[in-house]
Write an enzyme that holds these catalytic residues in place. Structure first.
Site, PDB file in Angstrom:
ATOM      1  N   ALA A 329       0.765  -1.129  -0.074  1.00  0.00           N
ATOM      2  CA  ALA A 329      -0.125   0.047   0.083  1.00  0.00           C
ATOM      3  C   ALA A 329       0.736   1.334   0.023  1.00  0.00           C
ATOM      4  O   ALA A 329       1.980   1.488  -0.675  1.00  0.00           O
ATOM      5  CB  ALA A 329      -1.033  -0.192   1.235  1.00  0.00           C
ATOM      6  N   SER A 330       0.387   2.289   0.854  1.00  0.00           N
ATOM      7  CA  SER A 330       1.246   3.573   0.530  1.00  0.00           C
ATOM      8  C   SER A 330       2.440   3.665   1.349  1.00  0.00           C
ATOM      9  O   SER A 330       2.941   4.746   1.224  1.00  0.00           O
ATOM     10  CB  SER A 330      -0.205   4.700   1.161  1.00  0.00           C
ATOM     11  OG  SER A 330      -1.189   4.811   0.486  1.00  0.00           O
ATOM     12  N   THR A 331       2.749   2.657   2.148  1.00  0.00           N
ATOM     13  CA  THR A 331       4.131   2.605   2.630  1.00  0.00           C
ATOM     14  C   THR A 331       5.174   2.668   1.647  1.00  0.00           C
ATOM     15  O   THR A 331       6.432   3.087   2.047  1.00  0.00           O
ATOM     16  CB  THR A 331       4.503   1.326   3.632  1.00  0.00           C
ATOM     17  OG1 THR A 331       4.245   0.221   2.549  1.00  0.00           O
ATOM     18  CG2 THR A 331       3.311   1.399   4.604  1.00  0.00           C
ATOM     19  N   LYS A 333       5.198   4.771  -0.966  1.00  0.00           N
ATOM     20  CA  LYS A 333       5.104   5.951  -2.011  1.00  0.00           C
ATOM     21  C   LYS A 333       6.490   6.871  -1.865  1.00  0.00           C
ATOM     22  O   LYS A 333       7.068   7.403  -2.748  1.00  0.00           O
ATOM     23  CB  LYS A 333       3.899   6.815  -1.588  1.00  0.00           C
ATOM     24  CG  LYS A 333       2.769   6.067  -1.927  1.00  0.00           C
ATOM     25  CD  LYS A 333       1.313   7.014  -1.384  1.00  0.00           C
ATOM     26  CE  LYS A 333      -0.015   6.414  -1.785  1.00  0.00           C
ATOM     27  NZ  LYS A 333      -1.164   7.120  -1.380  1.00  0.00           N
TER      28      LYS A 333
END
Length: 656
Positions: A329-331, A333
């Protein structure tokens, strides 16, 4: 009357006949004597050494003696894996006057089941009467005490002590340490292939998982021998010589059992994993997967009922979630932002308009942001602070999957980290070639957009996230995650004085990840710092009020796909299809000492900042608030090891 016939004997002929017979008999005896003396010469002189060796092999036996297994300590000298005496009840049938009545009486006294008695009598039939036969494999302390008081009533029955592995913290360390269990046929075949079977002649257990398996050769030690004289029935008459075994080396790990306890408490009632690591060395400080199981159950042999209960549990305690792949997921980014900076696709000031969705030109599908009304104009800092999906949809589209996968592989995604346990997964770093090889399909642009927010086929283990974050905070200097800090063993000097020989493990540096522009490291790290420190950012609430300066990144991983016209509502979604909560963090912001990755499965509500962030904070609060290891941690670990080695050296039990 008939005349009587008189036969005149020929004495000369008889004498000749007798002489011939005597000569033949004498010759036969002489030949037999020659054969006899020839054989005697061959046995006593010519083949003396050969037959003496065979005679001694019948008379003298070498009995293997198992070595004591090495102990395992945490970084502060707390023992994590011990060798604990286990007491069994054994019987020598020939020393027992009335075997049947004695077994009945002792079974009533110690409450030994009928099944064990039946198994005992079956074993007696297959063994010689002077050999000991086990009646009960594991006596309680109460049973040992009760038998000791009444032992005089039961000649030929005695308590036999031996060492077994014992894990004082049970479930807390199983996924890291693994466990020791009985050697099975598969283990025997492997030992024979590797030429190690002789060293396990007297050993009953072997490392099955984790540290116990990875460092089996170091922990096991070297077998010893007892030279004994036996009679023609195989009974031991006397001991001629004893060559003691060499105990296995003790291990000191980088693991901190106090951090491990905090991880367990923080994950109570949840399915998930925590990994904490020292980015300066790569030493694993905590590694906990929840739910777990007690490795002690396997040391003595787990029942089918207990094993099936664990195996069939919906929470799957056998899975080591710290090395299991999750959508990151967004980890991820920050890593994608770094890729965009390196490829000159974006600058720190590049702005993107976020109306709440992103749409590819000419296609009807909208790729939605987590905030329905959008974030408005977003630059890199705000995109990471607010975890803006739209910003990274656009960035992923402009980068393309090849540039993304190439950079992410340099951070270690999609590959083994090299940690010293065997259960690690590579997870998946998708690419055009990967999809072609896996599904024989082409890669689609829409899949690139999903990869841009850590979804689609991309999976990463919490351990990989920790390693990647370590590389990030070290400005490209890579560390191999590891548990082992040092090995130690007791050695005797020429004067007979015992001392502890400690060998610290040195890990080689991997080739660094070099950027075109060094300043890009700080750009991304500053954005992660703002994610925790800026009011309203996704990670701020979790770390509000800390006395240390932390940085991090939240993530909420979508598990099940959602249709274009549907909204995700956790309360109305089946538990197994609810989002996962992710969080990565490091502290202090300047000169980091600890990095943490957290994954929590199927949360009821909220995202990574709400669910996984507080877990990461509890780990860091413990690390900074109750510090045990100082800057000279290597010396402290060594001193703790020497103290504990001395304390335990007097408790070593020699089992023969």
């Amino acid at each position: 009357m008939m005349a009587r016939r008189v036969v005149i004997r020929n004495h000369s002929a008889e004498a000749n006949l007798f002489a011939r017979r005597a000569f033949i008999a004498f010759s036969g005896v002489l030949i037999l004597l020659i054969i006899l003396f020839s054989n005697l010469y061959s046995l006593q002189i010519a083949s003396f050494e050969k037959y003496q060796t065979r005679s001694n092999s019948n008379r003298i036996k070498l009995l293997p003696v198992a070595p004591n297994r090495g102990l395992i300590y945490d970084r502060n000298g707390v023992i994590l894996a011990d060798n604990k005496p286990v007491y069994s009840l054994a019987v020598i049938p020939e020393d027992t006057k009335d075997l049947k009545n004695s077994i009945t009486a002792i079974s009533q006294l110690l409450e030994i089941s009928a099944d064990r008695q039946k198994k005992f009598f079956k074993s007696v039939k297959s063994k010689r009467r002077f050999k000991q036969v086990e009646l009960h494999p594991r006596l309680s302390e109460q049973q040992v005490a009760l038998f000791s008081v009444n032992q005089h009533k039961f000649p030929g029955i005695f308590v036999d002590a031996r060492l077994k592995r014992y894990y004082p913290f049970g479930k807390l360390t199983t996924h890291s340490l693994g466990y020791v269990a009985r050697i099975n046929r598969k283990d025997v075949n492997k030992l024979e292939r590797e030429g190690k079977s002789e060293n396990y002649a007297a050993t009953h257990g072997i490392g099955k998982l984790g540290i116990e398996k990875y460092y089996e050769d170091i922990l096991h030690g070297t077998i010893g021998h007892q030279e004994v004289e036996v009679n023609n029935q195989g009974r031991i008459i006397r001991t001629l010589n004893f060559n003691p075994p060499t105990p296995g080396k003790d291990l000191t790990l980088t693991l901190d059992i106090e951090l491990q306890m905090i991880a367990k408490r923080a994950l109570s009632g949840k399915r998930g994993a925590v990994v904490a690591m020292d980015p300066r060395t790569g030493g694993v400080l905590a590694m906990y997967s929840n739910p777990s199981y007690d490795g002690n159950l396997f040391v003595h042999g787990i029942s089918n009922k207990a094993y099936n209960k664990l195996r069939n549990s919906k929470d799957s305690p056998f899975i080591n979630r710290t090395v299991r792949g999750y959508p990151p997921a967004s980890t991820v980014k920050p890593f994608l932002a770094l890729t965009g900076l390196e490829e000159n696709i974006i600058t720190p000031d590049t702005k993107v308009w976020d109306p709440g969705w992103y749409q590819l030109e000419g296609l009807p599908n909208k790729y939605r942001d987590w905030k329905r009304w959008g974030h408005g104009w977003v630059n890199l800092n705000k995109a990471i602070e607010q975890s803006c999906n739209t910003y990274f949809f656009k960035l992923a589209f402009e980068l393309g999957i090849t540039k993304i996968s190439t950079m992410m592989e340099r951070f270690g995604f999609g590959d083994y980290t090299g940690i010293d346990i065997h259960e690690e997964s590579k997870a998946i770093m998708p690419s055009v070639s990967w999809k072609r090889g896996r599904y024989n399909q082409s890669w689609y642009t829409g899949e690139t957009l999903s990869v841009g927010i850590g979804q689609s086929y991309w999976t990463a283990t919490p351990l990989q996230l920790t390693q990647a974050l370590t590389t990030l905070v070290n400005h490209g200097h890579k560390k191999v995650p590891h548990f082992l800090h040092a090995t130690s063993e007791l050695v005797s000097t020429d004067e007979g004085v015992q001392s502890t020989n400690i060998e610290e493990i040195v890990y080689e540096e991997q080739a660094p990840l070099v950027l075109k522009q060094e300043k890009n490291w700080n750009v991304v790290l500053n954005a992660m710092h703002r994610t925790v420190q800026v009011f309203g950012a996704t990670g701020h609430e979790a770390f509000k009020g800390t006395h240390y300066d932390a940085a991090g990144k939240t993530g909420s991983a979508q598990v099940a796909s959602i249709k274009q016209d549907e909204e995700y509502e956790a309360e109305k979604t089946k538990e197994s299809q609810r989002d996962n909560a992710m969080f990565i963090a490091f502290a202090p912001y300047k000169n980091p000492e600890i990095v943490v990755a957290v994954a929590i499965e199927n949360v009821a509500k909220g995202g990574g900042g709400t669910n996984a962030g507080p877990v990461a904070r509890q780990i860091m609060d413990q690390y900074f608030g109750n510090r045990v290891i100082s800057a000279n941690q290597g010396t402290n670990i060594k001193n703790n090891l020497m103290v504990n080695q001395h304390q335990h050296s007097s408790a070593i039990v020699k089992v023969q």
